[in-house]
Scaffold this motif. Structure first.
Motif, PDB file in Angstrom:
ATOM      1  N   THR A  81      54.278  -4.208 -41.232  1.00 26.88           N
ATOM      2  CA  THR A  81      53.225  -3.251 -40.883  1.00 26.88           C
ATOM      3  C   THR A  81      51.837  -3.829 -41.086  1.00 26.88           C
ATOM      4  OG1 THR A  81      53.284  -2.309 -43.117  1.00 26.88           O
ATOM      5  CG2 THR A  81      54.677  -1.269 -41.445  1.00 26.88           C
ATOM      6  N   ALA A  82      51.739  -4.949 -41.764  1.00 25.68           N
ATOM      7  CA  ALA A  82      50.438  -5.566 -42.024  1.00 25.68           C
ATOM      8  C   ALA A  82      49.860  -6.162 -40.749  1.00 25.68           C
ATOM      9  CB  ALA A  82      50.573  -6.649 -43.090  1.00 25.68           C
ATOM     10  N   ASP A  83      48.553  -6.304 -40.713  1.00 22.75           N
ATOM     11  CA  ASP A  83      47.893  -6.912 -39.561  1.00 22.75           C
ATOM     12  C   ASP A  83      48.276  -8.378 -39.422  1.00 22.75           C
ATOM     13  OD1 ASP A  83      46.048  -7.335 -37.420  1.00 22.75           O
ATOM     14  OD2 ASP A  83      44.552  -8.059 -38.855  1.00 22.75           O
ATOM     15  N   ILE A  84      48.391  -9.063 -40.546  1.00 26.12           N
ATOM     16  CA  ILE A  84      48.745 -10.485 -40.534  1.00 26.12           C
ATOM     17  C   ILE A  84      50.141 -10.653 -41.115  1.00 26.12           C
ATOM     18  CG2 ILE A  84      48.178 -12.772 -41.431  1.00 26.12           C
ATOM     19  CD1 ILE A  84      45.252 -11.975 -41.391  1.00 26.12           C
ATOM     20  N   VAL A  85      50.964 -11.423 -40.416  1.00 22.49           N
ATOM     21  CA  VAL A  85      52.348 -11.666 -40.841  1.00 22.49           C
ATOM     22  C   VAL A  85      52.545 -13.165 -41.040  1.00 22.49           C
ATOM     23  CG1 VAL A  85      54.782 -11.472 -40.223  1.00 22.49           C
ATOM     24  CG2 VAL A  85      53.199  -9.637 -39.625  1.00 22.49           C
ATOM     25  N   CYS A  86      53.179 -13.516 -42.142  1.00 23.00           N
ATOM     26  CA  CYS A  86      53.509 -14.906 -42.434  1.00 23.00           C
ATOM     27  C   CYS A  86      55.028 -15.073 -42.434  1.00 23.00           C
ATOM     28  CB  CYS A  86      52.967 -15.320 -43.803  1.00 23.00           C
ATOM     29  SG  CYS A  86      51.174 -15.223 -43.973  1.00 23.00           S
ATOM     30  N   PHE A  87      55.446 -16.311 -42.263  1.00 26.29           N
ATOM     31  CA  PHE A  87      56.866 -16.647 -42.322  1.00 26.29           C
ATOM     32  C   PHE A  87      57.039 -17.804 -43.304  1.00 26.29           C
ATOM     33  CE2 PHE A  87      56.119 -14.740 -38.235  1.00 26.29           C
ATOM     34  CZ  PHE A  87      57.237 -13.955 -37.995  1.00 26.29           C
ATOM     35  N   CYS A  88      58.115 -17.746 -44.074  1.00 27.28           N
ATOM     36  CA  CYS A  88      58.393 -18.807 -45.031  1.00 27.28           C
ATOM     37  C   CYS A  88      59.893 -18.855 -45.281  1.00 27.28           C
ATOM     38  CB  CYS A  88      57.642 -18.540 -46.341  1.00 27.28           C
ATOM     39  SG  CYS A  88      57.890 -19.805 -47.628  1.00 27.28           S
ATOM     40  N   ASP A  89      60.439 -20.051 -45.424  1.00 33.95           N
ATOM     41  CA  ASP A  89      61.846 -20.174 -45.775  1.00 33.95           C
ATOM     42  C   ASP A  89      62.074 -19.623 -47.175  1.00 33.95           C
ATOM     43  OD1 ASP A  89      62.735 -21.161 -43.419  1.00 33.95           O
ATOM     44  OD2 ASP A  89      62.976 -23.236 -44.088  1.00 33.95           O
ATOM     45  N   CYS A  90      63.303 -19.201 -47.432  1.00 30.31           N
ATOM     46  CA  CYS A  90      63.639 -18.543 -48.690  1.00 30.31           C
ATOM     47  C   CYS A  90      64.460 -19.448 -49.603  1.00 30.31           C
ATOM     48  CB  CYS A  90      64.409 -17.255 -48.383  1.00 30.31           C
ATOM     49  SG  CYS A  90      64.328 -16.012 -49.672  1.00 30.31           S
ATOM     50  N   ASP A  91      64.390 -20.768 -49.375  1.00 27.36           N
ATOM     51  CA  ASP A  91      65.247 -21.698 -50.103  1.00 27.36           C
ATOM     52  C   ASP A  91      64.498 -22.527 -51.141  1.00 27.36           C
ATOM     53  OD1 ASP A  91      63.760 -23.375 -48.515  1.00 27.36           O
ATOM     54  OD2 ASP A  91      65.438 -24.049 -47.279  1.00 27.36           O
ATOM     55  N   ALA A  92      63.248 -22.154 -51.459  1.00 28.99           N
ATOM     56  CA  ALA A  92      62.412 -22.839 -52.450  1.00 28.99           C
ATOM     57  C   ALA A  92      61.961 -24.220 -52.004  1.00 28.99           C
ATOM     58  CB  ALA A  92      63.127 -22.927 -53.809  1.00 28.99           C
ATOM     59  N   SER A  93      62.044 -24.519 -50.716  1.00 25.21           N
ATOM     60  CA  SER A  93      61.528 -25.791 -50.219  1.00 25.21           C
ATOM     61  C   SER A  93      60.034 -25.703 -49.913  1.00 25.21           C
ATOM     62  CB  SER A  93      62.283 -26.223 -48.953  1.00 25.21           C
ATOM     63  OG  SER A  93      62.103 -25.279 -47.912  1.00 25.21           O
ATOM     64  N   LEU A  94      59.523 -24.485 -49.741  1.00 21.55           N
ATOM     65  CA  LEU A  94      58.113 -24.264 -49.427  1.00 21.55           C
ATOM     66  C   LEU A  94      57.559 -23.179 -50.346  1.00 21.55           C
ATOM     67  CD1 LEU A  94      58.472 -24.332 -45.548  1.00 21.55           C
ATOM     68  CD2 LEU A  94      57.135 -25.972 -46.883  1.00 21.55           C
ATOM     69  N   ASP A  95      56.338 -23.391 -50.810  1.00 22.60           N
ATOM     70  CA  ASP A  95      55.685 -22.468 -51.732  1.00 22.60           C
ATOM     71  C   ASP A  95      54.866 -21.456 -50.930  1.00 22.60           C
ATOM     72  OD1 ASP A  95      54.119 -21.183 -53.615  1.00 22.60           O
ATOM     73  OD2 ASP A  95      53.684 -23.014 -54.751  1.00 22.60           O
TER      74      ASP A  95
END
Length: 264
Positions: A81-95
């Motif tokens: 619902t936010a104006d800005i949406v981010c995507f990130c892997d859920c495997d702890a490879s990216l902070d």
């Protein structure tokens, strides 16, 4: 007399986290979501209690029974619902805390889509076969769109409504690439920033093997084979471009009225 109920405010940023059996990595990932942002963990059929762990750690959980990285990502986008949406892997490879400058750049109108260029921290972070596949796709992407990107990594940020207007249809490994291709076709400004890439927790569902990498490359090659559409309508442009077009149209109308003409 009934009291007036104020609806809860939308979070400033939603972070979509596609999840399939990531119980071990979830505490680290969710602990690095910037304060005030909402974590949307999209459970894609986990059997290790990932959904319960995410919920206990304060994340919102979305269930997507259709298997596929793209299916999970798009379910999260639809639930945001936010104006800005981010995507990130859920495997702890990216902070996910690294998304702060990505969001600032989108919010301030400097870019429409910001991507993270993965810089592996150690040899085990990014196997040779996965790196080779990514390099080949980056070259094909340049040939298809002219974009000189180095990576098609999952860490990214953009505005929600323009993302939905891209009409993304891939529900497998081609989803991240399709987002970039269609954004480029729509004239989006796409930026890329270096981010450290850590050895993931657990085994990869996509690029952990040569077979998984081949299947991902196959999915993405199918996306690259899509013909470029005609110039996008204003409704498909990012919000910043729509505002600029509207302002230009108003200015033109004012000029015509001052000259005795009728605005079209």
């Amino acid at each position: 007399m009934r009291g007036v109920t104020t609806p809860p405010a939308s979070p400033p940023v939603d972070v979509v986290l596609p999840c399939l059996n990531e119980a071990e990595a979830l505490p680290w990932v969710l602990g690095r979501i910037p304060p005030g942002w909402r974590a949307l963990v999209v459970d894609n059929g986990s059997t290790d209690g990932s959904a319960d762990i995410a919920r206990a750690l304060g994340a919102s959980v979305v269930h997507e029974p259709r298997r596929g990285f793209g299916a999970a990502c798009h379910a999260g986008l639809a639930a945001a619902t936010a104006d800005i949406v981010c995507f990130c892997d859920c495997d702890a490879s990216l902070d996910p805390s690294l998304l702060l400058p990505f969001v600032r750049q989108v919010r301030e109108g400097e870019a429409d889509l910001v991507l993270g260029r993965r810089r592996p921290e150690g040899r085990s972070a990014w196997p040779a076969h996965a790196r080779a596949g990514n390099l080949a796709l980056a070259r094909l992407l340049r040939r298809r769109t002219g974009l000189r990107l180095h990576d098609l990594g999952p860490l990214r940020a953009a505005r929600r409504e323009p993302l939905l207007s891209l009409g993304l249809t891939d529900r497998r490994s081609g989803y991240p690439l399709q987002m970039v291709v269609r954004a480029a076709d729509a004239g989006w400004r796409i930026a890329e920033h270096d981010v450290p890439y850590l050895p993931r927790t657990g085994s990869s569902k996509v690029t952990g093997t040569w077979l998984g990498t081949w299947q991902a490359v196959r999915d993405m090659s199918r996306v690259l084979a899509e013909p470029a559409p005609p110039p996008p309508a204003a409704a498909h442009a990012p919000a910043q471009a729509q505002a600029q077009n509207s302002a230009a149209a108003q200015a033109q109308g004012s000029t015509q009225t001052a000259q005795g003409g009728t605005p079209r």
